[in-house]
Motif scaffolding. Structure first.
Motif, PDB file in Angstrom:
ATOM      1  N   ALA A   1       0.992  -1.546   0.083  1.00 45.82           N
ATOM      2  CA  ALA A   1      -0.158   0.217  -0.202  1.00 45.82           C
ATOM      3  C   ALA A   1       0.999   1.327  -0.374  1.00 45.82           C
ATOM      4  O   ALA A   1       1.641   1.480   0.690  1.00 45.82           O
ATOM      5  N   GLY A   2       0.088   2.191  -1.099  1.00 41.94           N
ATOM      6  CA  GLY A   2       1.083   3.521  -1.133  1.00 41.94           C
ATOM      7  C   GLY A   2       2.542   3.178  -1.804  1.00 41.94           C
ATOM      8  O   GLY A   2       2.883   4.186  -2.674  1.00 41.94           O
ATOM      9  N   GLN A   3       2.467   2.112  -2.088  1.00 43.42           N
ATOM     10  CA  GLN A   3       4.121   2.477  -2.877  1.00 43.42           C
ATOM     11  C   GLN A   3       4.294   2.720  -4.609  1.00 43.42           C
ATOM     12  O   GLN A   3       4.769   3.841  -5.105  1.00 43.42           O
ATOM     13  N   HIS A   4       2.616   3.210  -5.065  1.00 46.96           N
ATOM     14  CA  HIS A   4       2.441   3.555  -5.951  1.00 46.96           C
ATOM     15  C   HIS A   4       1.549   4.439  -5.876  1.00 46.96           C
ATOM     16  O   HIS A   4       0.686   5.213  -6.781  1.00 46.96           O
ATOM     17  N   ARG A   5       1.613   5.556  -5.278  1.00 44.97           N
ATOM     18  CA  ARG A   5       0.858   6.845  -4.356  1.00 44.97           C
ATOM     19  C   ARG A   5       1.675   7.544  -5.975  1.00 44.97           C
ATOM     20  O   ARG A   5       2.852   7.802  -5.820  1.00 44.97           O
TER      21      ARG A   5
ATOM     22  N   CYS B   1      -2.757  10.296  -4.683  1.00 43.79           N
ATOM     23  CA  CYS B   1      -3.531   9.037  -4.023  1.00 43.79           C
ATOM     24  C   CYS B   1      -3.217   7.891  -4.385  1.00 43.79           C
ATOM     25  O   CYS B   1      -1.735   8.083  -5.430  1.00 43.79           O
ATOM     26  N   ASP B   2      -3.753   6.376  -4.695  1.00 39.40           N
ATOM     27  CA  ASP B   2      -2.581   5.721  -5.616  1.00 39.40           C
ATOM     28  C   ASP B   2      -3.488   5.754  -7.265  1.00 39.40           C
ATOM     29  O   ASP B   2      -4.912   6.119  -7.247  1.00 39.40           O
TER      30      ASP B   2
ATOM     31  N   ASP C   1      -4.008   3.402  -9.219  1.00 46.82           N
ATOM     32  CA  ASP C   1      -5.039   2.413  -9.674  1.00 46.82           C
ATOM     33  C   ASP C   1      -6.466   3.349  -9.381  1.00 46.82           C
ATOM     34  O   ASP C   1      -7.151   2.215  -9.643  1.00 46.82           O
TER      35      ASP C   1
END
Ligand SMILES: [Zn+2]
Length: 136
Positions: free
Chosen positions: A2-6, A106-107, A109
């Motif tokens: 979670a958060g890796q692709h923010r 935000c993400d 995705d």
């Protein structure tokens, strides 16, 4: 994970506004934390990007109006090959005009067409604040 692709602001923001006579009122307002959009005094319509002549009726009677900063994602793309990845979107403002900007905070995705967003001013290097959008 979670958060890796923010989403993050790209190092060279899409939404940066070059300071010219037509856009100076926008940047002056942004420095005070206000979001304003150009309005034509002749036909009454709002538009974006700032310019010397109204794109609808070519009047030069341009004034500036406070805008809510609320909008929805009209279309978007995620630049996944960039490091870090970032999202570019056309955001339709509640007031009507469509701005090309970035979605941040935000993400990646989670970005969707029709998603409600709100404006945030993000610093970009030593330059002026840049209007971007984050989920509302
Ligand atoms: Zn006009």
């Amino acid at each position: 994970m979670a958060g890796q692709h923010r989403t993050q602001a790209p190092s060279r923001p899409i939404a940066s506004i070059t300071r010219q006579p037509e856009s100076a009122p926008f940047q002056d307002a942004a420095a005070e934390g206000r979001f304003v959009v150009p309005r034509c005094g002749a036909c009454g319509r709002l538009h974006w990007y700032p310019r010397a002549l109204c794109p609808f009726c070519f009047s030069n009677d341009i004034t500036w109006q406070d805008a809510s900063g609320r909008g929805t994602v009209y279309s978007y793309t995620v630049m996944r090959r960039a490091k870090p990845a970032y999202a570019i979107a056309y955001v339709q403002l509640e007031e009507g005009p469509i701005m090309m900007s970035n979605i941040v905070g935000c993400d990646l995705d989670a970005v969707r067409i029709g998603m409600a967003v709100k404006l945030v001013f993000e610093p970009a290097g030593n330059g002026p604040l840049v209007p971007m959008f984050t989920p509302a």
